[in-house]
Design a protein around this motif. Structure first.
Motif, short mmCIF file in Angstrom:
data_model
loop_
_atom_site.label_atom_id
_atom_site.label_comp_id
_atom_site.label_asym_id
_atom_site.label_seq_id
_atom_site.Cartn_x
_atom_site.Cartn_y
_atom_site.Cartn_z
N GLY A 1 -65.02 44.82 -20.89
CA GLY A 1 -64.05 44.23 -19.98
C GLY A 1 -63.52 42.89 -20.45
O GLY A 1 -62.74 42.25 -19.73
N ARG B 1 -54.24 47.14 -22.95
CA ARG B 1 -55.32 46.18 -22.70
C ARG B 1 -55.75 45.52 -24.01
O ARG B 1 -56.89 45.66 -24.46
CB ARG B 1 -56.51 46.85 -22.01
CG ARG B 1 -57.00 48.13 -22.67
CD ARG B 1 -58.15 48.75 -21.88
NE ARG B 1 -58.61 49.99 -22.46
CZ ARG B 1 -59.57 50.08 -23.37
NH1 ARG B 1 -60.19 48.99 -23.79
NH2 ARG B 1 -59.94 51.26 -23.85
N ARG C 1 -70.29 43.79 -18.05
CA ARG C 1 -69.48 45.02 -17.96
C ARG C 1 -69.32 45.44 -16.50
O ARG C 1 -68.24 45.88 -16.08
CB ARG C 1 -70.15 46.11 -18.79
CG ARG C 1 -69.28 47.34 -19.04
CD ARG C 1 -69.94 48.24 -20.07
NE ARG C 1 -69.13 49.40 -20.36
CZ ARG C 1 -69.53 50.65 -20.26
NH1 ARG C 1 -70.77 50.91 -19.85
NH2 ARG C 1 -68.74 51.65 -20.56
N TRP D 1 -66.84 42.75 -15.01
CA TRP D 1 -65.49 42.69 -15.55
C TRP D 1 -64.77 44.03 -15.51
O TRP D 1 -63.54 44.07 -15.49
CB TRP D 1 -65.53 42.18 -16.99
CG TRP D 1 -65.83 40.72 -17.08
CD1 TRP D 1 -65.95 39.84 -16.04
CD2 TRP D 1 -66.05 39.94 -18.27
NE1 TRP D 1 -66.22 38.58 -16.51
CE2 TRP D 1 -66.30 38.61 -17.88
CE3 TRP D 1 -66.07 40.25 -19.63
CZ2 TRP D 1 -66.55 37.58 -18.78
CZ3 TRP D 1 -66.32 39.23 -20.54
CH2 TRP D 1 -66.55 37.91 -20.13
N ARG D 2 -65.50 45.12 -15.54
CA ARG D 2 -64.86 46.44 -15.51
C ARG D 2 -65.32 47.31 -14.35
O ARG D 2 -64.77 48.38 -14.13
CB ARG D 2 -65.13 47.18 -16.81
CG ARG D 2 -64.41 46.62 -18.02
CD ARG D 2 -64.29 47.64 -19.12
NE ARG D 2 -63.44 48.76 -18.76
CZ ARG D 2 -63.32 49.89 -19.46
NH1 ARG D 2 -64.02 50.01 -20.58
NH2 ARG D 2 -62.53 50.84 -19.09
#
Length: 788
Positions: free
Chosen positions: A191, A219, A781, A784-785
Motif C-alpha cells: 500500500g 497506482r 499492509r 494502507w490497503r
C-alpha cells in the motif's frame, strides 16, 4: 520449474499440506494446490517451497497480480534462486512488461537456470532510446498543507530505501534490476505510494521504477529523490561555500540528469555509476537536498557568514532567514534553475531537517552552557563545557518557512523532518507534551509551518535487544519484539495520518548491519568489518520491514530439533551442553541440574574459578530469569559524581582489561541526567543489559528481547548476542581488550564439576544471511490497503 519437477518426481515426505499440494500440482489441479497451501501462506514467513508452488499455481490460473506478489516475496528476500526469478519473469511477461521480464530471466540464466533461456530469447528487443525533449512541469504541487497530484490531494504513505545488504556499506549498492523490482512490487502491494532514496542509486533502480510504474499506471510509486552531502572538512567547521558548494551542486545536477535518463556517470568511490537511460522524472514528487545537518556545523557557518542572504530566480530567503537558511535557498534555487533550463520542468523542493534544528523552543532542553551555569549556582563541582564538538539540541534552528518562492515562481516548497519519539531529550522530558508526546510534538510542528506541507521523512522503531534511549510512554529506542514493532510503528503512522500531515516515510526497507548507535558502537571493532556481523543489541541495525538475520538462524523455542547435527561440548550422566555460533549469537543448549551456572573465559585475566581458568563472565539462569555478569575490571564504565546527591553518571573508560573480580552487573545509562532551562532536573535512567528474559520467538518472526526458552524435560536453549560478551568482531574472533581488541581462539566454558570446555567457530569474510518480511510489513499492509 526444475526444482518443483524434481520434488514431484521424488515424492519427498514433507509436511502434509505441501505433500498434498505437490500431488495436486502434478494432476493440474491448481485451485486445490492453493487451498492446501493457504494455511502456510498466511504466516509471516512461509516455506520457500510453498511460495514456489503457490506462485506457479497462481500463474497457471491467470491470477497474475497474486502471482506477482508471491514471486516478489521470493525474489525480494533472495529466496527460490533461479526458479523464483524464472517465475517472476513469466509473470511480468504475461502482464505486458517485457523489459521487467528480461531483467528477471537474465538473472535466472546467470544463476544457471537454463529454462529461462528460451523465454528470454523470445522477448522483443529493447526499444531504442528516445530523444530528450523539454517537458511541461509535472502536475505536482506542495501547498495548502499537502502534496497535490493534479487537482487531487495526495497523502504520502512511503518507505525509505536503505539498500545495504548484510556485508555491505551503504555505497555498495545491489546491481540487479530484478531485485529492486521485487522490492518495489512488495512495497506497492503493502500500500505504499512513495519511496525515498538518500542518494543516487545505480541505474538498475531507476529502470526498475520506470517499468514498475509503466505497468501500474493507476497506482505508481512516486519518488522523493535525495541529493546527499557529507559535511565539509574538519568535521563541519570547514566552509560550505566555494568549491564545496560547487561540488554539492554538481551532485544535484547529476541527480537531475539521471532522473531524466540523461547521465553516463563514470565510476567514483562512494557513488553509484553507469548509464542512466530510464526517464523517471514524471514520478519524482519531490527533491530533498542534504542530510540531518549537525547543529555545530550550522552554527559554524553562521559565524563565518553573518548577514548572508539570497534572492534567486525561483526561490529567495525571507528577511528573517538565518545565513544557513539563505545558503539552502541558494542550493535549491540553483538546482531548480538547472532543471528548468535543461529540461523545462520543475517539482516541489525541500531540505532534510530534524527536531534538533526545529524552529521551536523547549524549556526542558537547556544548552550545555545553560546547564553548567545552573549546576554551578547549586554548588555542583561541574566541569565547564569544552569547546569543540558539543552537540546542542535546542540552540540553533533551521526553519523551512524562511524559504519562499520568488514572486511569480511556479516552484512550491515543503518541510521534511525526521521525527522519532525518543530523541532529542525534549521529546522525552517536555512535560507539557504529555500524554501523547509524539502526536503533540507533530501538532506543534504543523502549527508552526502553517500552509507549508509537513512531511515526516523518517519515522519508525527498531527491533533490537538493546535500548539506547528510554521514552516515558514506552516508545523506546529499541527493545521491541517484531510484533511489538508492528503495533507501535502503526500507532506512529496513525498520529501522522490523523493530524492530516502531508504524509510519512517509514524507516526503513531492511535491517542494515553497517549502522551504528552511540551507546553500542564503541564495542564494535574494526569499523571496516562492522557490516560482516549483526549486532542485535544495536537499535540502528534493526529498523527494517525486511529482517536481515543469520542464514539458517535457529528459532528460540526450547526444542532440540535444530541442534541435531551440533556436536556435544559436554555429555555425561545427568547433563549435557552444546554450543553453536552464527553472525548474531552464541547459542547454548543445556540439560542438567538447575539453576544453570556457567563461567565464560574470552581474554587473558579474569576471576579465578578453576585452575588455569579465569572468567570474564558469569551466567546464571533460572526458570523465572537470568543474569550475565562481567568481571569488574573488564566493565567499560566507571560510576562518578559531582559530590552531591543525584549527580552520579557513568563515565566511559574506553578499552579495558579484566582483573580478578568480583563480578558486577553490566549496567548502561541510555538517558543521562539533564537540567532544563527552568532548573528542573530530569534524572538519568539506568538499565542492566545482562538481565536475561525468558521467552520464545513467534512463529515466522523473532523476539530479540527473549534470551532463553525452556523446553520439555528441563531443556534450556540460550542465545547471547556477541556484543553482550564484548566480542568486538565475531567474524574474526576479536574480543574487547586494552589497548585494542585482540584475536582469540574461541570461548572457554566452565560448568561446576566438569573440566573446562573450549568452543570455537569458523571465521568468515562474507556473512551468510537471510531476508524475510517482518510483522510490520503486514500491519502497514492492513492499514494502507486493508489487506489482512
Amino acid at each position: 520449474m526444475r526444482l518443483i519437477s524434481l520434488l514431484l518426481a521424488l515424492g519427498l515426505a514433507w509436511a502434509s499440506p505441501l505433500e498434498e499440494a505437490r500431488t495436486l500440482y502434478r494432476k493440474g489441479e491448481m485451485a486445490g494446490v492453493l487451498a492446501r497451501l493457504d494455511p502456510l501462506l498466511k504466516g509471516y514467513d512461509p516455506p520457500e517451497e510453498a511460495l514456489l508452488l503457490a506462485g506457479f499455481a497462481q500463474y497457471r490460473m491467470g491470477k497474475l497480480e497474486e502471482a506477482l506478489f508471491t514471486f516478489s516475496r521470493l525474489v525480494g528476500t533472495l529466496k527460490g534462486g533461479g526458479e523464483a526469478l524464472y517465475g517472476f519473469g513469466l509473470v511480468l511477461r504475461a502482464l505486458g512488461d517485457p523489459e521487467g521480464a528480461r531483467s528477471a530471466l537474465d538473472w535466472a540464466l546467470r544463476q544457471g537456470y537454463r529454462e529461462a533461456e528460451g523465454i528470454l530469447n523470445s522477448l522483443p528487443p529493447p526499444p531504442a532510446p528516445t530523444p530528450k525533449a523539454r517537458k511541461a512541469p509535472p502536475p505536482f504541487r506542495a501547498e495548502k498543507g499537502r502534496f497535490w497530484v493534479g487537482d487531487t490531494p495526495f497523502q504520502v504513505q512511503g518507505v525509505n530505501l536503505g539498500v545495504a545488504l548484510p556485508g555491505r556499506f551503504p555505497a555498495e549498492f545491489p546491481e540487479e534490476e530484478a531485485l529492486y523490482r521485487a522490492w518495489l512490487e512488495l512495497l506497492s502491494a503493502m500500500g505504499a505510494n512513495a519511496v525515498r532514496t538518500y542518494t543516487l542509486l545505480p541505474p538498475a533502480f531507476y529502470r526498475a521504477l520506470y517499468h514498475h510504474n509503466r505497468l501500474h499506471r493507476d497506482r505508481p510509486l512516486y519518488l522523493f529523490q535525495g541529493v546527499w552531502t557529507e559535511l565539509p572538512e574538519e568535521e563541519g567547521y570547514g566552509d560550505w561555500e566555494g568549491p564545496f558548494l560547487e561540488k554539492f551542486l554538481l551532485e544535484g545536477r547529476e541527480v537531475l540528469d539521471a532522473l531524466h535518463g540523461n547521465l553516463n556517470r563514470p565510476p567514483r568511490p562512494g557513488h553509484a555509476h553507469g548509464e542512466y537511460t530510464a526517464d523517471v522524472s514524471p514520478w519524482v514528487l519531490g527533491l530533498l537536498a542534504g542530510r540531518e545537518f549537525e547543529p555545530y556545523s550550522v552554527e559554524a557557518y553562521h559565524g563565518r557568514h553573518p548577514g548572508r542572504t539570497y534572492r534567486g530566480r525561483f526561490l529567495e530567503a525571507a528577511a528573517n532567514a538565518s545565513p544557513f537558511e539563505a545558503y539552502l535557498a541558494e542550493v535549491l534555487d540553483r538546482l531548480a534553475t538547472y532543471e528548468w533550463e535543461a529540461y523545462g520542468t520543475l517539482r516541489p523542493l525541500g531540505f532534510v531537517n530534524w527536531p534538533t534544528l526545529d524552529p521551536l523552543r523547549w524549556e526542558s532542553e537547556a544548552s550545555h552552557q545553560e546547564e553548567y551555569a545552573i549546576r554551578r549556582a547549586r554548588g555542583e563541582k561541574v566541569e565547564p563545557p569544552k569547546p569543540g564538538f558539543l552537540h546542542e539540541e535546542d540552540t540553533v534552528t533551521l526553519d523551512p518557512a524562511h524559504l519562499k518562492p520568488a514572486p511569480g515562481s511556479p516552484v512550491t516548497l515543503f518541510a521534511a523532518y525526521h521525527v522519532y519519539p525518543y530523541y532529542p531529550d525534549f521529546l522525552v522530558n517536555e512535560r507539557d507534551l504529555a500524554p501523547g508526546r509524539y502526536r503533540h510534538y507533530l501538532a506543534r510542528l504543523k502549527a508552526h509551518h502553517g500552509g507549508m506541507p509537513l512531511l515526516i521523512a523518517e519515522f519508525g522503531l527498531p527491533t533490537s535487544r538493546g535500548i539506547a534511549h528510554f521514552h516515558p510512554e514506552g516508545l523506546h529506542h529499541g527493545g521491541f519484539s517484531e510484533p511489538e514493532q508492528g503495533e507501535k510503528v502503526l500507532a506512529l503512522w496513525q498520529d501522522i495520518a490523523s493530524l492530516d500531515l502531508a504524509g510519512g516515510l517509514v524507516f526503513a526497507l531492511m535491517d542494515e548491519w553497517f549502522k551504528k548507535n552511540w551507546l553500542f558502537a564503541p564495542f564494535e571493532w574494526p569499523v571496516d568489518r562492522d557490516p560482516l556481523w549483526h549486532n542485535v543489541l544495536d537499535p540502528e541495525e534493526n529498523y527494517g520491514l525486511l529482517a536481515a538475520t543469520a542464514k539458517g538462524a535457529f528459532r528460540l523455542d526450547g526444542r532440540p530439533d535444530e541442534w541435531e547435527n551440533v556436536p556435544f561440548l559436554l555429555r555425561e550422566e545427568g547433563r549435557f551442553l552444546k554450543a553453536h555460533a552464527d553472525p548474531e549469537y552464541l547459542w547454548l543448549l543445556y540439560r542438567g541440574p538447575w539453576p544453570l551456572r556457567l563461567h565464560l573465559d574470552t581474554v587473558p585475566g579474569g576471576v579465578p574459578v578453576a585452575e588455569g581458568f579465569g572468567a570474564e563472565f558469569y551466567l546464571e539462569v533460572e526458570a523465572q530469569g537470568g543474569r550475565l555478569w562481567l568481571e569488574k575490571g573488564y566493565y567499560p564504565f566507571q560510576e562518578l559524581d559531582y559530590g552531591l546527591p543525584k549527580t552520579e553518571f557513568l563515565h566511559f573508560l574506553g578499552p579495558t582489561k579484566p582483573g580478578e573480580g568480583p563480578f558486577v552487573p553490566f549496567i548502561l545509562e541510555p538517558n543521562r541526567r539533564r537540567t532544563g532551562r527552568d532548573g528542573t532536573d530530569y534524572p538519568r535512567i539506568l538499565y542492566e543489559l545482562g538481565n536475561l528474559k525468558p521467552g520464545q520467538d513467534p512463529e515466522g518472526a523473532r523476539d530479540p528481547t527473549a534470551d532463553y526458552a525452556l523446553g520439555e524435560g528441563g531443556l534450556l536453549e540460550i542465545r547471547i548476542p556477541w556484543g553482550l560478551l564484548l566480542i568486538a568482531d565475531p567474524s574474526r574472533r576479536l574480543a574487547w581488550y586494552a589497548p585494542e581488541p585482540i584475536p582469540i581462539e574461541g570461548l572457554r566454558l566452565f560448568l561446576p564439576g566438569a573440566p573446562p570446555l573450549t568452543f570455537t567457530w569458523p571465521t568468515w569474510e562474507e556473512p551468510a544471511f537471510s531476508l524475510r518480511l517482518k510483522p510490520l510489513y503486514f500491519r502497514l499492509r492492513e492499514a494502507w490497503r486493508g489487506v489482512p
